[in-house]
Design an enzyme around this catalytic site. Structure first.
Site, mmCIF file in Angstrom:
data_model
loop_
_atom_site.group_PDB
_atom_site.id
_atom_site.type_symbol
_atom_site.label_atom_id
_atom_site.label_comp_id
_atom_site.label_asym_id
_atom_site.label_seq_id
_atom_site.Cartn_x
_atom_site.Cartn_y
_atom_site.Cartn_z
ATOM 1 N N ASN A 141 1.048 -1.695 -0.093
ATOM 2 C CA ASN A 141 -0.432 0.190 -0.175
ATOM 3 C C ASN A 141 0.697 1.469 0.220
ATOM 4 O OD1 ASN A 141 0.663 0.793 2.664
ATOM 5 N ND2 ASN A 141 -0.228 -1.133 3.212
ATOM 6 N N LYS A 162 8.390 -17.222 -10.762
ATOM 7 C CA LYS A 162 7.859 -15.992 -11.473
ATOM 8 C C LYS A 162 6.446 -16.498 -12.290
ATOM 9 C CE LYS A 162 7.991 -11.827 -14.203
ATOM 10 N NZ LYS A 162 9.213 -11.358 -15.888
ATOM 11 N N PRO A 216 -2.895 -11.845 10.609
ATOM 12 C CA PRO A 216 -3.043 -11.946 12.110
ATOM 13 C C PRO A 216 -3.458 -9.793 12.190
ATOM 14 C CG PRO A 216 -0.327 -11.690 11.914
ATOM 15 C CD PRO A 216 -1.560 -12.439 10.394
ATOM 16 N N ILE A 266 -2.982 -7.246 14.338
ATOM 17 C CA ILE A 266 -2.075 -7.213 15.653
ATOM 18 C C ILE A 266 -2.124 -6.769 16.244
ATOM 19 C CG2 ILE A 266 0.867 -6.740 15.732
ATOM 20 C CD1 ILE A 266 0.974 -6.774 12.802
ATOM 21 N N VAL A 267 -2.656 -5.585 16.089
ATOM 22 C CA VAL A 267 -2.564 -5.000 17.150
ATOM 23 C C VAL A 267 -4.322 -5.149 17.985
ATOM 24 C CG1 VAL A 267 -4.717 -2.968 16.137
ATOM 25 C CG2 VAL A 267 -3.522 -1.581 17.846
ATOM 26 N N PHE A 312 -4.418 3.589 15.189
ATOM 27 C CA PHE A 312 -4.627 4.383 13.847
ATOM 28 C C PHE A 312 -6.094 3.688 12.735
ATOM 29 C CE2 PHE A 312 -1.506 8.126 13.280
ATOM 30 C CZ PHE A 312 -0.791 8.366 14.524
ATOM 31 N N LYS A 345 -14.202 1.127 15.051
ATOM 32 C CA LYS A 345 -12.646 0.085 15.085
ATOM 33 C C LYS A 345 -12.396 -0.107 16.553
ATOM 34 C CE LYS A 345 -10.574 0.297 10.587
ATOM 35 N NZ LYS A 345 -10.467 1.126 9.184
ATOM 36 N N LYS A 349 -11.465 -3.492 18.247
ATOM 37 C CA LYS A 349 -9.871 -4.219 18.479
ATOM 38 C C LYS A 349 -9.600 -4.161 20.069
ATOM 39 C CE LYS A 349 -8.246 -3.280 13.985
ATOM 40 N NZ LYS A 349 -7.834 -3.716 12.710
HETATM 41 O O1 PMT Z 1 2.628 5.745 6.633
HETATM 42 P P1 PMT Z 1 2.444 7.067 6.293
HETATM 43 O O2 PMT Z 1 2.758 7.953 4.569
HETATM 44 O O3 PMT Z 1 2.989 8.745 6.747
HETATM 45 O O4 PMT Z 1 0.727 7.136 6.361
HETATM 46 C C1 PMT Z 1 0.669 7.324 7.250
HETATM 47 C C2 PMT Z 1 -0.607 6.585 7.596
HETATM 48 C C3 PMT Z 1 -1.983 7.319 6.957
HETATM 49 C C4 PMT Z 1 -0.450 5.370 7.756
HETATM 50 C C5 PMT Z 1 -1.131 6.061 9.478
HETATM 51 O O5 PMT Z 1 -1.411 7.530 9.761
HETATM 52 C C6 PMT Z 1 -2.380 5.140 9.224
HETATM 53 O O6 PMT Z 1 -3.415 5.921 9.500
HETATM 54 N N1 PMT Z 1 -2.040 3.861 9.736
HETATM 55 C C7 PMT Z 1 -3.168 3.524 9.689
HETATM 56 C C8 PMT Z 1 -3.520 2.614 8.577
HETATM 57 C C9 PMT Z 1 -4.729 0.865 8.492
HETATM 58 O O7 PMT Z 1 -3.868 0.661 7.965
HETATM 59 O O8 PMT Z 1 -5.313 1.126 9.194
HETATM 60 P P2 PMT Z 1 -6.685 0.627 9.114
HETATM 61 O O9 PMT Z 1 -7.973 1.157 9.667
HETATM 62 O O10 PMT Z 1 -6.322 -0.776 7.748
HETATM 63 O O11 PMT Z 1 -5.737 -0.163 10.652
HETATM 64 C C10 PMT Z 1 -7.135 0.139 12.123
HETATM 65 C C11 PMT Z 1 -6.058 -0.649 13.250
HETATM 66 O O12 PMT Z 1 -4.815 -1.489 12.692
HETATM 67 C C12 PMT Z 1 -4.415 0.626 12.328
HETATM 68 O O13 PMT Z 1 -3.708 0.915 14.118
HETATM 69 C C13 PMT Z 1 -2.884 -0.758 11.831
HETATM 70 O O14 PMT Z 1 -2.505 -0.266 12.091
HETATM 71 C C14 PMT Z 1 -3.516 -1.969 12.807
HETATM 72 N N2 PMT Z 1 -4.019 -3.406 12.138
HETATM 73 C C15 PMT Z 1 -4.590 -3.458 10.874
HETATM 74 C C16 PMT Z 1 -4.137 -4.348 10.081
HETATM 75 C C17 PMT Z 1 -3.600 -5.966 10.684
HETATM 76 N N3 PMT Z 1 -3.565 -6.700 10.262
HETATM 77 N N4 PMT Z 1 -3.099 -5.142 11.542
HETATM 78 C C18 PMT Z 1 -2.868 -4.163 12.349
HETATM 79 O O15 PMT Z 1 -2.148 -3.897 13.800
#
Ligand code: PMT
Length: 412
Positions: free
Chosen positions: A217, A296, A313, A315-316, A331, A345, A349
């Site tokens: 991403n 490939k 998984p 993680i958070v 985030f 969220k 979570k």
């Molecule tokens: O890296 P930059 O270019 O500076 O941009 C910053 C950002 C936009 C990436 C950052 O600020 C941000 O918002 N990060 C979280 C982006 C995201 O993937 O959000 P999500 O809605 O998919 O996930 C929610 C939360 O769960 C996040 O804290 C993520 O780290 C966590 N997560 C998600 C999926 C997963 N499998 N494991 C996780 O821990």
């Protein structure tokens, strides 16, 4: 924790440039380096020519685990960390021991060797620990030099009174190493996260399809890295688990480079013990290919390609579900219904807080140098942060989170 231990926390991650001049107390500089490193300071040593007559650069290199700087006109040293870079690197300069001759050069503003030049070239606070024979210390010339330095804002640590190497008794002994360390710590404020371990994820993950292709991403890691720097500046011990990015990590953070979501999960879980605050700023791929092709993938006649994906998984959420867990902050990157989706969220979570950022905005979000956010807490409190640089936003988030954590601890 007693007050001197908590004071010493202000030295965590501080960059101390230790100048050593040529007096018998120079041998104590090796011990001083060790004691500074013990409390988390980073130390680089600069030695005058006379200091090297009392203790070798090799000893100082061994105790500091860093090259020792001895010469102003050394092309090799300048090609590594040049004198101006060294002057900028320092959070503080401490000259210990500081001889009468050195104090006189400093008072005159001389720049005839590396150490005096650094003292002139750096805007960092400057402290000296005088060490000399009692008669030299009492001499009006030395006293006038010290008064001049004090007037200019130089911190004078000591000297102490007692038996001297030359047999005299009186003022002029270098302050004890532990007292010097405490005096140095007193120059800095104790950060809002002093004594805390902060674990941060940053950047994207890459999910392999075959040996040359992957799913990923737009995350640049800028937000997570800015948070890591802000946490370091707040006095925390920081571990940064980073997906593949093109950024330089904060020097004082321990950075663990990972590729995939599964790698990131393994690194995070291995670091959880002792972690007080976990901030998940990474954009973790929600899915990965079920199987990774060993060779490939080739085009075929159907002109289509289907990839079967499996969920990664979370993680958070896994951290938040641990029986003993850190204060856990996620985030949420959203393109619509920012607060609604972020709130769900936060609840789904099981987080303590979530940073909602609107990634549809042209100004902020992925890969931008700026961001705006709303910090939502599980107790219903919230705080909005206007569009600003990611560094500023990170500092503001850390201050808000630290005050929440510290007040939660107080109320327990
Ligand atoms: O890296 P930059 O270019 O500076 O941009 C910053 C950002 C936009 C990436 C950052 O600020 C941000 O918002 N990060 C979280 C982006 C995201 O993937 O959000 P999500 O809605 O998919 O996930 C929610 C939360 O769960 C996040 O804290 C993520 O780290 C966590 N997560 C998600 C999926 C997963 N499998 N494991 C996780 O821990």
């Amino acid at each position: 924790m007693n007050s001197s231990t908590s004071n010493l926390q202000s030295l965590v991650s501080k960059r101390v440039l230790l100048g050593v001049t040529g007096g018998i107390a120079a041998y104590k500089a090796a011990e001083l380096v060790r004691r500074l490193i013990d409390v988390g300071a980073e130390v680089r040593v600069v030695m005058t020519a006379a200091a090297q007559e009392f203790i070798t650069p090799l000893t100082m290199q061994a105790v500091s685990a860093k090259p020792v700087h001895t010469s102003l006109l050394d092309t090799d040293a300048e090609a590594g960390m040049g004198h101006i870079e060294l002057a900028r690197w320092a959070d503080v300069i401490l000259v210990a021991p500081a001889t009468a001759n050195f104090l006189s050069q400093l008072a005159m503003g001389q720049a005839h060797d590396l150490l005096t030049t650094l003292c002139l070239a750096s805007i960092a606070p400057l402290a000296v620990a005088p060490a000399m024979n009692q008669a030299m210390w009492g001499n009006v010339a030395t006293q006038q030099n010290v008064a001049k330095l004090r007037e200019r804002g130089v911190h004078i640590f000591g000297p102490d009174a007692g038996q001297q190497a030359c047999g005299d008794i009186g003022m002029g002994r270098m302050l004890d190493v532990l007292d010097l360390r405490l005096a140095l710590a007193g120059l800095f404020e104790v950060g809002v996260l002093a004594g805390k371990k902060v674990l941060i994820t940053a950047g994207p993950t890459r999910e392999a399809i075959d040996p040359v292709r992957y799913l990923t991403n737009q995350s640049s890691g800028k937000m997570g890295y800015a948070i890591a720097q802000a946490a370091v500046d707040a006095g925390a011990t920081v571990v940064l688990v980073s997906g593949p990015v093109a950024l330089v990590a904060p020097q004082a953070a321990r950075t663990l480079a990972v590729i995939s979501a599964e790698d990131m999960r393994t690194a995070v879980m291995a670091e959880l013990t002792g972690t007080d605050l976990f901030i998940a700023a990474a954009a973790v791929a929600d899915y990965r290919p079920i199987s990774v092709s060993e060779s490939k993938l080739k085009k075929d006649a159907t002109k289509t390609l289907s990839l079967a994906l499996i969920e990664n998984p979370d993680i958070v959420a896994e951290v938040a579900a641990q029986p003993v867990r850190p204060y856990t902050v996620g985030f949420a990157a959203e393109t619509e219904n920012l607060l609604g989706y972020a709130q769900s969220k936060l609840e789904r979570k099981g987080l303590d807080a979530i940073v909602a950022n609107d990634v549809s905005s042209e100004l902020g979000g992925f890969n931008s140098d700026q961001n705006a956010a709303v910090l939502l807490y599980s107790d219903g409190a919230s705080q909005s942060f206007e569009m600003q640089s990611k560094s500023k936003l990170a500092r503001a988030l850390i201050i808000d989170l630290a005050s929440k954590i510290n007040s939660t601890c107080r109320n327990q």
